[in-house]
Design a protein around this motif. Structure first.
Motif, PDB file in Angstrom:
ATOM      1  N   THR A   1       0.882  -1.103   0.110  1.00 53.64           N
ATOM      2  CA  THR A   1      -0.048  -0.054  -0.025  1.00 53.64           C
ATOM      3  C   THR A   1       0.855   1.363   0.052  1.00 53.64           C
ATOM      4  O   THR A   1       1.876   1.160   0.458  1.00 53.64           O
ATOM      5  CB  THR A   1      -0.832   0.159   1.261  1.00 53.64           C
TER       6      THR A   1
ATOM      7  N   SER B   1       0.869   1.204  -4.289  1.00 54.26           N
ATOM      8  CA  SER B   1      -0.475   0.961  -5.237  1.00 54.26           C
ATOM      9  C   SER B   1      -1.523   0.363  -4.187  1.00 54.26           C
ATOM     10  O   SER B   1      -1.117  -0.601  -3.528  1.00 54.26           O
ATOM     11  CB  SER B   1      -0.073   0.247  -6.286  1.00 54.26           C
ATOM     12  N   HIS B   2      -2.673   0.998  -4.393  1.00 57.30           N
ATOM     13  CA  HIS B   2      -3.841   0.402  -3.654  1.00 57.30           C
ATOM     14  C   HIS B   2      -4.486  -0.704  -4.555  1.00 57.30           C
ATOM     15  O   HIS B   2      -5.252  -1.356  -4.038  1.00 57.30           O
ATOM     16  CB  HIS B   2      -4.883   1.157  -3.262  1.00 57.30           C
ATOM     17  N   ARG B   3      -4.101  -0.904  -5.684  1.00 57.38           N
ATOM     18  CA  ARG B   3      -4.694  -1.844  -6.336  1.00 57.38           C
ATOM     19  C   ARG B   3      -4.068  -3.253  -6.401  1.00 57.38           C
ATOM     20  O   ARG B   3      -2.806  -3.256  -5.887  1.00 57.38           O
ATOM     21  CB  ARG B   3      -4.414  -1.559  -8.079  1.00 57.38           C
ATOM     22  N   MET B   4      -4.616  -4.199  -6.847  1.00 60.48           N
ATOM     23  CA  MET B   4      -3.982  -5.570  -6.635  1.00 60.48           C
ATOM     24  C   MET B   4      -3.262  -5.930  -7.811  1.00 60.48           C
ATOM     25  O   MET B   4      -3.506  -6.196  -9.038  1.00 60.48           O
ATOM     26  CB  MET B   4      -5.087  -6.625  -6.683  1.00 60.48           C
ATOM     27  N   VAL B   5      -1.835  -5.713  -7.767  1.00 61.49           N
ATOM     28  CA  VAL B   5      -0.894  -6.001  -8.297  1.00 61.49           C
ATOM     29  C   VAL B   5      -0.823  -7.377  -8.999  1.00 61.49           C
ATOM     30  O   VAL B   5      -0.968  -8.399  -8.012  1.00 61.49           O
ATOM     31  CB  VAL B   5       0.558  -5.246  -8.128  1.00 61.49           C
TER      32      VAL B   5
ATOM     33  N   ARG C   1       0.504  -7.315   1.837  1.00 56.96           N
ATOM     34  CA  ARG C   1      -0.694  -7.144   2.024  1.00 56.96           C
ATOM     35  C   ARG C   1      -1.484  -6.867   3.319  1.00 56.96           C
ATOM     36  O   ARG C   1      -1.158  -7.757   4.301  1.00 56.96           O
ATOM     37  CB  ARG C   1      -1.588  -7.840   0.967  1.00 56.96           C
TER      38      ARG C   1
END
Length: 309
Positions: free
Chosen positions: A100, A129-133, A144
């Motif tokens: 995050t 990033s807050h997206r699921m890489v 996470r």
């Protein structure tokens, strides 16, 4: 075994669909326009569906072609990127770790130097990033925060986060009753956790503390956790913050924790794809992350789990 048409035919179709021209596709692929037309006709016969409407000077995708083209285009793009990554890794050692925005900023970035000291031949690439890489194409591992349920991935527990009121020393209340006169600083967890009984929010902390005459929702609210931390450091109020994210400020005395009562939150886990488990980059990250963040329980659980580099 995957039932796919020849890769060469798919590549020809993708070029023709992208350029909307058999001629231009032929120039790109360094073949004749006749060869392009022949390959596409063979592909249409294999699929038993028409992919192009052929005109005198132009071609147009059929409905079936419009379905196939974007999927094939994106797949070839990823194929190309993966090949580039493999070639680059022959000459450079890069370990890609994602987490995050708040965790990268507050915990990983300050520790990046220790990674370099331990593994001088490696480059640590941090992705905030807050997206699921995608943990195969875009990163070697992730840290996470959540419930630990990551389908299809290997999860190695690190530690549980805890939240508590923190503030600059001059704002430290003598007792919980003094919170009536304080500005409460909130991190807005969003709609998904707003009514979660386990969400670390002021309302739950005040209930646990037995404080009933403080307006739990009043004060300042931020949708970005880092902004909430910055407001507390700036002396704007008392924040119910992650002790993980403000560990450095608490250790230096910039912030203080006036109450012992804490709320347990979600767990931080190291997560990676089973397909990446034996890659040197993933092994390096597992060893380094365990050294930096694994608590006593975690070390007992994972004793002997790290393979040799």
């Amino acid at each position: 075994m995957r039932k796919l048409p020849p890769l060469g035919a798919l590549r020809v179709f993708e070029a023709a669909a992208r350029r909307m021209s058999f001629k231009h596709a032929a120039e790109e692929l360094n073949v004749s326009a006749t060869a392009v037309s022949h390959q596409i006709r063979q592909l249409e016969e294999m699929l038993d569906v028409k992919l192009f409407e052929r005109g005198t000077r132009q071609v147009r995708l059929t409905a079936a072609g419009k379905v196939l083209f974007p999927v094939l285009r994106d797949g070839l793009d990823r194929f190309e990127q993966a090949i580039a990554d493999v070639r680059r890794q022959r000459t450079e050692k890069v370990a890609r770790l994602t987490s995050t925005v708040a965790f990268v900023a507050k915990r990983l970035a300050p520790l990046a130097g220790s990674f370099r000291e331990t593994y001088p031949e490696w480059t640590l690439r941090l992705d905030a990033s807050h997206r699921m890489v995608d943990l195969e194409a875009d990163a070697d591992a992730a840290i996470r925060l959540g419930g630990g349920d990551y389908s299809g991935l290997i999860t190695e527990p690190l530690f549980a986060d805890r939240f508590a009121p923190v503030c600059v020393p001059r704002l430290a209340p003598a007792g919980a009753a003094d919170l009536r006169h304080a500005t409460l600083i909130h991190y807005d967890w969003g709609t998904l956790r707003r009514h979660d009984a386990r969400a670390p929010v002021w309302r739950h902390w005040l209930e646990r503390a037995g404080v009933t005459d403080v307006e739990a929702g009043a004060g300042l609210s931020f949708t970005d956790e880092i902004h909430a931390v910055q407001a507390v450091v700036a002396g704007q109020g008392i924040g119910l913050l992650s002790l993980t994210l403000v560990a450095e400020e608490l250790a230096s005395g910039i912030l203080v924790q006036p109450f012992d009562l804490t709320l347990e939150s979600d767990r931080y886990d190291l997560v990676y794809s089973p397909r990446m488990a034996e890659r040197p980059a993933t092994k390096v990250l597992r060893a380094w992350v365990a050294e930096q963040f694994c608590d006593a329980d975690c070390r007992g659980l994972r004793h002997g789990a790290l393979p040799p580099l």
